[in-house]
Design a protein around this motif. Structure first.
Motif, PDB file in Angstrom:
ATOM      1  N   CYS A 249      -5.111   6.771  -9.235  1.00 19.78           N
ATOM      2  CA  CYS A 249      -4.726   5.623 -10.043  1.00 19.78           C
ATOM      3  C   CYS A 249      -5.956   5.159 -10.810  1.00 19.78           C
ATOM      4  O   CYS A 249      -7.075   5.516 -10.482  1.00 19.78           O
ATOM      5  N   ARG A 250      -5.698   4.315 -11.833  1.00 18.74           N
ATOM      6  CA  ARG A 250      -6.810   3.919 -12.681  1.00 18.74           C
ATOM      7  C   ARG A 250      -7.598   2.743 -12.108  1.00 18.74           C
ATOM      8  O   ARG A 250      -8.800   2.678 -12.271  1.00 18.74           O
ATOM      9  N   THR A 251      -6.922   1.834 -11.439  1.00 20.40           N
ATOM     10  CA  THR A 251      -7.645   0.655 -10.948  1.00 20.40           C
ATOM     11  C   THR A 251      -7.515   0.536  -9.431  1.00 20.40           C
ATOM     12  O   THR A 251      -6.623   1.115  -8.822  1.00 20.40           O
ATOM     13  N   LYS A 252      -8.420  -0.265  -8.873  1.00 23.37           N
ATOM     14  CA  LYS A 252      -8.373  -0.507  -7.431  1.00 23.37           C
ATOM     15  C   LYS A 252      -7.055  -1.180  -7.067  1.00 23.37           C
ATOM     16  O   LYS A 252      -6.463  -0.895  -6.043  1.00 23.37           O
ATOM     17  N   ARG A 253      -6.638  -2.086  -7.944  1.00 18.58           N
ATOM     18  CA  ARG A 253      -5.418  -2.830  -7.667  1.00 18.58           C
ATOM     19  C   ARG A 253      -4.200  -1.895  -7.601  1.00 18.58           C
ATOM     20  O   ARG A 253      -3.428  -1.941  -6.666  1.00 18.58           O
ATOM     21  N   ASP A 254      -4.071  -1.039  -8.602  1.00 17.29           N
ATOM     22  CA  ASP A 254      -2.955  -0.092  -8.592  1.00 17.29           C
ATOM     23  C   ASP A 254      -3.033   0.825  -7.382  1.00 17.29           C
ATOM     24  O   ASP A 254      -2.026   1.159  -6.761  1.00 17.29           O
ATOM     25  N   THR A 255      -4.241   1.247  -7.057  1.00 18.15           N
ATOM     26  CA  THR A 255      -4.438   2.135  -5.915  1.00 18.15           C
ATOM     27  C   THR A 255      -3.891   1.490  -4.645  1.00 18.15           C
ATOM     28  O   THR A 255      -3.115   2.095  -3.901  1.00 18.15           O
ATOM     29  N   GLN A 256      -4.297   0.254  -4.442  1.00 17.61           N
ATOM     30  CA  GLN A 256      -3.859  -0.468  -3.258  1.00 17.61           C
ATOM     31  C   GLN A 256      -2.335  -0.657  -3.270  1.00 17.61           C
ATOM     32  O   GLN A 256      -1.648  -0.421  -2.273  1.00 17.61           O
ATOM     33  N   LYS A 257      -1.824  -1.016  -4.450  1.00 18.96           N
ATOM     34  CA  LYS A 257      -0.402  -1.322  -4.572  1.00 18.96           C
ATOM     35  C   LYS A 257       0.457  -0.081  -4.304  1.00 18.96           C
ATOM     36  O   LYS A 257       1.421  -0.127  -3.535  1.00 18.96           O
ATOM     37  N   VAL A 258       0.077   1.025  -4.927  1.00 20.68           N
ATOM     38  CA  VAL A 258       0.852   2.252  -4.770  1.00 20.68           C
ATOM     39  C   VAL A 258       0.810   2.713  -3.311  1.00 20.68           C
ATOM     40  O   VAL A 258       1.831   3.092  -2.733  1.00 20.68           O
ATOM     41  N   ALA A 259      -0.356   2.647  -2.708  1.00 19.58           N
ATOM     42  CA  ALA A 259      -0.468   3.068  -1.304  1.00 19.58           C
ATOM     43  C   ALA A 259       0.404   2.188  -0.408  1.00 19.58           C
ATOM     44  O   ALA A 259       1.128   2.687   0.457  1.00 19.58           O
ATOM     45  N   GLU A 260       0.339   0.893  -0.654  1.00 22.69           N
ATOM     46  CA  GLU A 260       1.149  -0.011   0.166  1.00 22.69           C
ATOM     47  C   GLU A 260       2.641   0.280   0.032  1.00 22.69           C
ATOM     48  O   GLU A 260       3.374   0.304   1.014  1.00 22.69           O
ATOM     49  N   LYS A 261       3.080   0.504  -1.215  1.00 27.76           N
ATOM     50  CA  LYS A 261       4.495   0.790  -1.428  1.00 27.76           C
ATOM     51  C   LYS A 261       4.900   2.079  -0.721  1.00 27.76           C
ATOM     52  O   LYS A 261       5.961   2.149  -0.102  1.00 27.76           O
ATOM     53  N   LEU A 262       4.051   3.076  -0.815  1.00 28.88           N
ATOM     54  CA  LEU A 262       4.374   4.348  -0.168  1.00 28.88           C
ATOM     55  C   LEU A 262       4.500   4.161   1.342  1.00 28.88           C
ATOM     56  O   LEU A 262       5.428   4.682   1.968  1.00 28.88           O
ATOM     57  N   ILE A 263       3.576   3.416   1.894  1.00 29.50           N
ATOM     58  CA  ILE A 263       3.615   3.192   3.339  1.00 29.50           C
ATOM     59  C   ILE A 263       4.898   2.450   3.706  1.00 29.50           C
ATOM     60  O   ILE A 263       5.607   2.825   4.638  1.00 29.50           O
ATOM     61  N   ASN A 290      -7.670  14.885   8.964  1.00 28.72           N
ATOM     62  CA  ASN A 290      -6.821  15.310  10.083  1.00 28.72           C
ATOM     63  C   ASN A 290      -5.366  15.460   9.692  1.00 28.72           C
ATOM     64  O   ASN A 290      -4.501  15.668  10.538  1.00 28.72           O
ATOM     65  N   LYS A 291      -5.082  15.252   8.408  1.00 24.22           N
ATOM     66  CA  LYS A 291      -3.718  15.369   7.877  1.00 24.22           C
ATOM     67  C   LYS A 291      -2.761  14.338   8.439  1.00 24.22           C
ATOM     68  O   LYS A 291      -1.554  14.512   8.385  1.00 24.22           O
ATOM     69  N   GLN A 292      -3.309  13.261   8.983  1.00 25.80           N
ATOM     70  CA  GLN A 292      -2.416  12.170   9.376  1.00 25.80           C
ATOM     71  C   GLN A 292      -1.976  11.427   8.130  1.00 25.80           C
ATOM     72  O   GLN A 292      -0.965  10.766   8.111  1.00 25.80           O
ATOM     73  N   ILE A 293      -2.770  11.524   7.090  1.00 26.39           N
ATOM     74  CA  ILE A 293      -2.389  10.980   5.795  1.00 26.39           C
ATOM     75  C   ILE A 293      -2.033  12.156   4.891  1.00 26.39           C
ATOM     76  O   ILE A 293      -2.810  13.094   4.757  1.00 26.39           O
ATOM     77  N   GLN A 294      -0.814  12.102   4.320  1.00 25.84           N
ATOM     78  CA  GLN A 294      -0.385  13.192   3.441  1.00 25.84           C
ATOM     79  C   GLN A 294      -0.650  12.869   1.981  1.00 25.84           C
ATOM     80  O   GLN A 294      -0.735  13.742   1.145  1.00 25.84           O
ATOM     81  N   MET A 295      -0.673  11.559   1.688  1.00 25.10           N
ATOM     82  CA  MET A 295      -0.899  11.146   0.308  1.00 25.10           C
ATOM     83  C   MET A 295      -2.037  10.141   0.283  1.00 25.10           C
ATOM     84  O   MET A 295      -1.883   9.011   0.721  1.00 25.10           O
ATOM     85  N   LEU A 296      -3.169  10.584  -0.196  1.00 27.00           N
ATOM     86  CA  LEU A 296      -4.326   9.711  -0.286  1.00 27.00           C
ATOM     87  C   LEU A 296      -4.374   9.145  -1.699  1.00 27.00           C
ATOM     88  O   LEU A 296      -4.557   9.888  -2.657  1.00 27.00           O
ATOM     89  N   VAL A 297      -4.166   7.843  -1.812  1.00 25.08           N
ATOM     90  CA  VAL A 297      -4.158   7.220  -3.130  1.00 25.08           C
ATOM     91  C   VAL A 297      -5.565   6.702  -3.401  1.00 25.08           C
ATOM     92  O   VAL A 297      -6.098   5.922  -2.603  1.00 25.08           O
ATOM     93  N   ALA A 298      -6.169   7.150  -4.495  1.00 25.11           N
ATOM     94  CA  ALA A 298      -7.594   6.874  -4.673  1.00 25.11           C
ATOM     95  C   ALA A 298      -7.958   6.548  -6.114  1.00 25.11           C
ATOM     96  O   ALA A 298      -7.284   6.967  -7.051  1.00 25.11           O
ATOM     97  N   THR A 299      -9.042   5.797  -6.255  1.00 25.18           N
ATOM     98  CA  THR A 299      -9.639   5.622  -7.579  1.00 25.18           C
ATOM     99  C   THR A 299     -10.573   6.804  -7.822  1.00 25.18           C
ATOM    100  O   THR A 299     -10.968   7.491  -6.884  1.00 25.18           O
ATOM    101  N   ASP A 300     -10.961   6.999  -9.083  1.00 27.96           N
ATOM    102  CA  ASP A 300     -11.841   8.125  -9.401  1.00 27.96           C
ATOM    103  C   ASP A 300     -13.178   8.000  -8.693  1.00 27.96           C
ATOM    104  O   ASP A 300     -13.693   8.961  -8.143  1.00 27.96           O
ATOM    105  N   VAL A 301     -13.725   6.789  -8.703  1.00 32.13           N
ATOM    106  CA  VAL A 301     -15.036   6.599  -8.086  1.00 32.13           C
ATOM    107  C   VAL A 301     -14.972   6.895  -6.590  1.00 32.13           C
ATOM    108  O   VAL A 301     -15.782   7.659  -6.068  1.00 32.13           O
TER     109      VAL A 301
END
Ligand code: ADP
Ligand code: MG
Length: 574
Positions: A249-263, A290-301
């Motif tokens: 994602c482009r921003t920290k906010r979107d990153t957090q939001k998308v991850a939360e929604k997925l969870i 450890n593959k406990q997380i299948q989708m890691l939502v991250a910022t570029d940095v």
């Protein structure tokens, strides 16, 4: 093994290589190692991520150091703490038979005095992030005045992250006669500048084309409307049940939001961004490895340090601002000889960016369609079947089996299979059957007005009667006493028009117009055989928006459910 020997590597390294299970050198290793072993030269080496650059400089470095001296002889600079630790770890593995060689990592976010203590014991190799290194030089905790080698790893990333000044300052404390080896995935002009300013006639080695992405990566894009991004993401995940991915994602906010929604929706997801504490980031990365997380939502940095080999998909939830960044993102998959897919979710207005990226990576994107609900159901079914086939039976279920046999014994094998599979199928089917195709392509738009639940009508009024799509729609709504979005797909021609309603209104409409006069003229309405009416651009988005809101609410509920074990339990099982 012999192939590594042929490069000129010594026995203690060959033993370690054998332990690591490397059978033959990668291309960059083949090109760089013999040069670095035999020639005292500066070097600029360009190769995509995952091609084994660490060993390309690590092997010759280890072989060239004097282990009888405790003096710091080599400095490796790398952009992030993650990478710094990774390189340190690799170097330790490579040098495990080289007794007396000590490698110390220096990075921010950990005790500086502890790191200084390690160095004081004598470390021939220091692997450092620029910020902490500069800090320690300032406090006279390290001495790099006698180093013989300086490696700038992931130089493009370091410059991207604004480390130019720090690197400049660090290098001013190093001797002029040291050798500098620069490794990078891409060659933006800033890297060329570094090479010019800090290096002496560097030998240049390139694997693949400059700035090109990994050849093992397939690039795909999916065009959707901006507000459908999240739903598209979910479908891409559902259509790839074994996905192990980094979602950018482009921003920290979107990153957090998308991850939360997925969870919330029952996926194994996690967020990685700069607002998390170091400890939180470490935990997320550990769970990902450890593959406990299948989708890691991250910022570029935050994702710069990610160096996990089995990533199957990189998903660009949004495209990056800088095209160069795309190369880095997609380089997180297709590593170590494996293949990977880089998916981009784009809106129509971003399509020109795809063109620019194609120029940089020198590869064409595949134009893909977001999978439909029914396609996903099919995929999930086959996936379930193969999972059942591969499941190893845990003996602890044995005590319960007699009772279970008892319940199911009257069923034949076929029925049993059918029912078992139906359990899984229904979950997806019920969820997806209500929702529209997400693809932002005109033909598929037409398709949703051809749906089974919709009826298209012919009406014998048109422009000649002073109607346009809006006034005809209003007229129909008022006359028939229908709601705001009940009449859609209105297409006004010269002397006649078409429109759609849901089937449930059909009887009433036909009935109403059997005997209706407008300005003395009979109005005739019939069911049309012309299904494919074209909507005007403005009309198009309305019903979609409505569906969308629905969808979000459903998502929430579904998420809650899954917490009670009724949702997408399969993801939590992994
Ligand atoms: P880069 O720095 O180019 O991104 P790395 O040095 O991190 O790549 O290597 C990527 C992965 O490939 C690592 O897991 C590494 O252990 C592995 N690797 C490196 N060289 C070889 C080789 N010759 N054979 C097999 N695997 C290798
Ligand atoms: Mg590397």
């Amino acid at each position: 093994m012999d192939t590594f020997k042929a490069l000129g590597l010594e026995e203690d390294l060959l033993l370690a290589i054998n332990d690591l299970g490397f059978t033959s050198p990668s291309e960059i290793q083949e090109k760089a190692i013999p040069q670095l072993l035999t020639t005292a030269t500066d070097m600029v080496a360009l190769a995509q991520t995952g091609t084994g650059k660490t060993a390309a400089f690590g092997f010759p470095l280890i072989q060239s150091l004097d282990i009888h001296s405790r003096t710091t002889q080599a400095l490796i600079l790398s952009p992030t703490r993650e990478l710094c630790l990774q390189i340190t770890n690799e170097i330790k593995l490579y040098s495990k038979y080289k007794k007396g060689l000590k490698t110390v990592a220096i990075y921010g976010g950990a005790s500086i005095t502890e790191q200084a203590k390690q160095i004081k014991k004598g470390a021939q190799i220091i692997v450092a992030t620029p910020g902490r290194m500069k800090d320690m030089i300032g406090r006279r905790m390290v001495d790099i005045s006698k180093i013989a080698y300086c490696v700038l790893d992931e130089a493009d990333e370091m410059l991207n992250m604004g480390f130019y000044e720090d690197i400049n300052s660090i290098l001013s404390h190093t001797p002029d006669d040291k050798l500098t080896w620069l490794f990078s995935a891409t060659m933006p002009k800033e890297v060329a500048t570094i090479a010019r300013e800090f290096m002496h006639k560097p030998l240049e080695i390139t694997v693949g084309t400059k700035n090109s992405g990994s050849t093992n990566v397939q690039h795909e894009y999916y065009t959707v409307s901006g507000r459908d991004r999240y739903m598209a993401l979910k479908r891409l995940a559902d259509a790839n049940p074994d996905i192990f991915s980094v979602v950018f994602c482009r921003t920290k906010r979107d990153t957090q939001k998308v991850a939360e929604k997925l969870i919330e929706d029952g996926y194994n997801a996690g967020a990685l961004h700069g607002d998390l504490s170091q400890n939180q980031r470490d935990l997320v990365m550990k769970a990902f490895r450890n593959k406990q997380i299948q989708m890691l939502v991250a910022t570029d940095v935050a994702a710069r340090g990610i160096d996990v080999d089995d990533v199957t998909h990189v998903i660009n939830y949004q495209l990056p601002d800088e095209i160069e960044t795309y190369t880095h993102r997609s380089g997180r998959t297709g590593r170590a000889g494996k293949s990977g897919v880089s998916m981009v979710i784009v809106t129509k207005s971003e399509l020109r960016k795809i063109k620019s990226i194609e120029k940089v990576i020198q590869k064409k994107f595949e134009v893909k369609q977001v999978p439909t609900g029914i396609e996903i159901c099919e995929i999930q079914l086959y996936h379930l079947a193969s999972k059942i086939n591969q499941t190893e039976i845990n003996e602890s279920i044995n005590p319960y089996l007699p009772a279970i046999y008892d319940v199911l014994q009257h069923m034949d094998k076929e029925t049993l299979i059918q029912k078992m599979v139906a359990v899984e199928f229904d979950r997806f089917f019920k969820y997806y059957q209500k929702y529209p195709d997400l693809n932002k392509v005109d033909t598929s738009r037409v398709a949703d007005s051809e749906g089974k639940n919709s009826t298209r009508y012919f009406i014998n009024v048109g422009e000649r009667d002073d109607f346009d799509w809006k006034s005809l729609k209003d007229f129909l709504k008022e006359t028939l006493d229908l709601g705001r979005d009940d009449v859609y797909n209105v297409d006004v021609k010269e002397s006649f028009s078409f429109f759609n309603t849901d089937n449930k209104h059909t009887d009433a409409i036909l009935e109403f117009f059997t005997d209706f006069k407008l300005q003395g003229r009979f109005i005739n309405v019939e069911i049309s055989s012309n299904k494919g009416g074209r909507r005007s651009g403005r009309r198009r988005s309305k019903p979609k928006f409505k569906d969308n809101n629905n969808y979000r609410r459903k998502d929430k509920r579904r998420g809650k459910k899954s917490d009670n074990g009724k949702g997408k339990g399969k993801r939590r099982n992994r």
